[in-house]
Motif scaffolding. Sequence first.
Motif, PDB file in Angstrom:
ATOM      1  N   UNK B 107       0.817  -1.215   0.000  1.00  0.00           N
ATOM      2  CA  UNK B 107       0.000   0.000   0.000  1.00  0.00           C
ATOM      3  C   UNK B 107       0.851   1.266   0.000  1.00  0.00           C
ATOM      4  N   UNK B 108       1.924   1.230   0.797  1.00  0.00           N
ATOM      5  CA  UNK B 108       2.734   2.442   0.922  1.00  0.00           C
ATOM      6  C   UNK B 108       3.983   2.434   0.049  1.00  0.00           C
ATOM      7  N   UNK B 109       4.498   1.232  -0.222  1.00  0.00           N
ATOM      8  CA  UNK B 109       5.820   1.156  -0.856  1.00  0.00           C
ATOM      9  C   UNK B 109       5.747   1.165  -2.376  1.00  0.00           C
ATOM     10  N   UNK B 110       6.396   2.160  -2.961  1.00  0.00           N
ATOM     11  CA  UNK B 110       6.542   2.231  -4.405  1.00  0.00           C
ATOM     12  C   UNK B 110       8.024   2.209  -4.753  1.00  0.00           C
ATOM     13  N   UNK B 111       8.351   1.578  -5.883  1.00  0.00           N
ATOM     14  CA  UNK B 111       9.719   1.649  -6.395  1.00  0.00           C
ATOM     15  C   UNK B 111       9.635   2.177  -7.826  1.00  0.00           C
ATOM     16  N   UNK B 112      10.542   3.092  -8.200  1.00  0.00           N
ATOM     17  CA  UNK B 112      10.602   3.557  -9.590  1.00  0.00           C
ATOM     18  C   UNK B 112      11.941   3.145 -10.180  1.00  0.00           C
ATOM     19  N   UNK B 113      11.887   2.235 -11.180  1.00  0.00           N
ATOM     20  CA  UNK B 113      13.113   1.789 -11.838  1.00  0.00           C
ATOM     21  C   UNK B 113      13.370   2.631 -13.075  1.00  0.00           C
ATOM     22  N   UNK B 114      14.635   2.913 -13.324  1.00  0.00           N
ATOM     23  CA  UNK B 114      15.028   3.514 -14.595  1.00  0.00           C
ATOM     24  C   UNK B 114      14.745   2.510 -15.709  1.00  0.00           C
ATOM     25  N   UNK B 115      14.382   2.997 -16.892  1.00  0.00           N
ATOM     26  CA  UNK B 115      14.194   2.070 -18.015  1.00  0.00           C
ATOM     27  C   UNK B 115      15.537   1.738 -18.669  1.00  0.00           C
ATOM     28  N   UNK B 143      15.145  -9.303 -12.499  1.00  0.00           N
ATOM     29  CA  UNK B 143      13.961  -9.727 -11.752  1.00  0.00           C
ATOM     30  C   UNK B 143      13.087  -8.513 -11.448  1.00  0.00           C
ATOM     31  N   UNK B 144      11.904  -8.802 -10.834  1.00  0.00           N
ATOM     32  CA  UNK B 144      10.968  -7.700 -10.582  1.00  0.00           C
ATOM     33  C   UNK B 144      11.511  -6.686  -9.588  1.00  0.00           C
ATOM     34  N   UNK B 145      12.511  -7.090  -8.764  1.00  0.00           N
ATOM     35  CA  UNK B 145      13.106  -6.125  -7.829  1.00  0.00           C
ATOM     36  C   UNK B 145      14.288  -5.381  -8.450  1.00  0.00           C
ATOM     37  N   UNK B 154      25.959  -5.248 -15.554  1.00  0.00           N
ATOM     38  CA  UNK B 154      26.876  -5.368 -14.425  1.00  0.00           C
ATOM     39  C   UNK B 154      26.247  -5.040 -13.083  1.00  0.00           C
ATOM     40  N   UNK B 155      25.104  -4.374 -13.071  1.00  0.00           N
ATOM     41  CA  UNK B 155      24.499  -4.030 -11.784  1.00  0.00           C
ATOM     42  C   UNK B 155      22.986  -3.920 -11.944  1.00  0.00           C
ATOM     43  N   UNK B 156      22.249  -3.890 -10.806  1.00  0.00           N
ATOM     44  CA  UNK B 156      20.789  -3.846 -10.870  1.00  0.00           C
ATOM     45  C   UNK B 156      20.278  -2.584 -11.561  1.00  0.00           C
ATOM     46  N   UNK B 157      19.010  -2.613 -11.945  1.00  0.00           N
ATOM     47  CA  UNK B 157      18.391  -1.419 -12.532  1.00  0.00           C
ATOM     48  C   UNK B 157      18.442  -0.273 -11.529  1.00  0.00           C
ATOM     49  N   UNK B 158      18.911   0.906 -11.932  1.00  0.00           N
ATOM     50  CA  UNK B 158      18.927   2.052 -11.021  1.00  0.00           C
ATOM     51  C   UNK B 158      17.501   2.493 -10.706  1.00  0.00           C
ATOM     52  N   UNK B 159      17.365   3.222  -9.605  1.00  0.00           N
ATOM     53  CA  UNK B 159      16.031   3.663  -9.190  1.00  0.00           C
ATOM     54  C   UNK B 159      15.948   5.179  -9.153  1.00  0.00           C
ATOM     55  N   UNK B 160      14.735   5.676  -9.382  1.00  0.00           N
ATOM     56  CA  UNK B 160      14.451   7.098  -9.185  1.00  0.00           C
ATOM     57  C   UNK B 160      13.872   7.281  -7.789  1.00  0.00           C
TER      58      UNK B 160
END
Lengths: 463, 185
Positions: B107-115, B143-145, B154-160
Amino acid sequence: MKTILRKMGDWLEDRTGLMAAIRPILNHLVPPGAKWAYVFGSATLFCFILQVVTGVGLALLYQPSSDAAYQSLQFITDQAVFGRVLRGIHFFGASGMVLFVGVHMIRVYIMAAYKYPREMNWLTGVLLLFLTIIMGFTGQLLRWDANGVWSSVVAAQNLGRIPLIGTTLARLLLGGDTIGGQSLSRFFAYHVFLFPALIFALVGLHLFLVIRNGISEPPKAGRPVDPKTYRAWYETMLKREGVPFWPNAAWRDALFGSLVILTIVGLAVVVGPPALTQPPDPSIVDTSPEPDWYMLPIFALFALVPPKTESYLIFFGPVLLVLALFALPFLSNRGERSPIRRPWAVFGVICVVIFVGALLVIGEIEPWSPRFDTKSVATLVSYQNPQLKRGAMLFYKKGCQYCHMVHGEGGLRGPNLSDIGRNWTANQLTVQIVNGGGNMPAYGGSLDKDELRDIVAFLSAQK
Amino acid sequence: MNQENAETTDQQQPTADNQASDDSRRDFMLKVSLGLGGLAAAAVAVPVVGALIAPLLEDKPEVWRTVGTTDQFRVGSTTLVKFENADPRAWAGETARTAAWVRRESDEDFIAFSVNCTHLGCPVRWEAEADLFMCPCHGGVYYRDGSVAAGPPPKPLPRYAIRVAQGHVQIGTAPIPITNFSDGQ
């Protein structure tokens, strides 16, 4: 009439002295054996001139602005008079320039024409090679469709891998933190003003050096280059058997160059320019960026090298390549020139050609990319067994088929699973799907028990 | 007046002294002209180089862009959102836009991934059924995270940065994430 023209010509010559300046260059003596192998340098030059001329034509119609460039490209392609052909010539001209600069370089290397006293000819040629590639790349960006936008992001990411100043260079390339209004103006300035000016200057120097040091004579086994005696020997040879460049040698350049240009125009009319992809909106993510053919080998290399080595490849690769090419005429500036006496040089060229050619072919196939457009096997085969049918549909829906092929449908990234049921037990399949591994994602977290069972049943039936 | 001067100059015999002073004067003038030439070149170079490096000197503020209301994002879903960059140029047109993948964790947690794929920056797409992000360029998979599932990244998707303000989901604008040399090892 004739006399008037002649008088005008004489007057012009008297006041300018142009012919007096040009004639010695046109008539300078060249070795008699400089025949068909020597036409590729001038073919590259003809392609460059073609690019300048068609570039001016395109600039008359093009809008170098981030918000309008794409529309002007559509206008050039679909509406402008002969616009499609103009774009086509510019594209195939670029292709020809890249091709002939490569062939010319191979010819010079195989005949070891870079040896004394032509080291600087080679060095300026190496710079021109890189400028040609840069022009090809920046030109592709100016198309400013989705491909252009994402190619510039890819280029920025490449620069980003340079230690310490990577991020700064990447921002400098894009003209800011993101793609935007500044990006295209920069690519336009580079492609239309900066790099062409450098090419003009270096072509001038390159040609001056060709005249000054003379066209290299075709090599002969057992006639090594000795810096102490070469120049005197070359002068004597020219005096004895040299022929004037114009017309004895130049007609081949003119003939081959004309054929090249006619072929390019023919391809432009028949094949046409590369189709535009989506508009340059960076928020459109359903796009598959792919560079023009001459950048494909590098594109393929980035997919194929082990990821851990990639930063080293992206940074040290170009640096070492430039250093090696610059060092060549100094490491080997004397001795045998004939390819018969330099078998390793010939072998090296063959290896490089096969390597780059193989990367080009595999870059065209792109086996590493997911096949988003694959069709479900369930639409091709009608399964009586409902579990198999469910399994086939899941195999497609869960993305397995993007990377794995079954019955000729699917991707090439992972192994072809058309007969996986022969050698793998249901248990082995389950473990692999749940845990992934070997460059396959783990699906344990995204499949429920029934789904997993159905997919395993479907795969076990592939015999 | 001038004529007289000229005449006197003509009549002077060149002496060793004169020669030396001529030489030093010529030397001085040469240095002056070289110096002035350098100054002129620098005076022109400063604004030109300034135009080249201008993007580095600009300070782009981070601004919050509303990308929707919370009820537009189902818990457990990943959705493409589009927003305008901070302070775009008037002539940027559609290139002023950036996309992000917003995942609602709870409900509260949102994640914004860079494309942007961390391999070479191509746009990753969310394959909802497969529960994976996939990159079309060189086959990077996340993965979805946002953690790397397969391929060369080389590394996970960056986040906004992302926040919820009065029922609105807002993303903090940020530069295109650039992967560096040391990230790749």
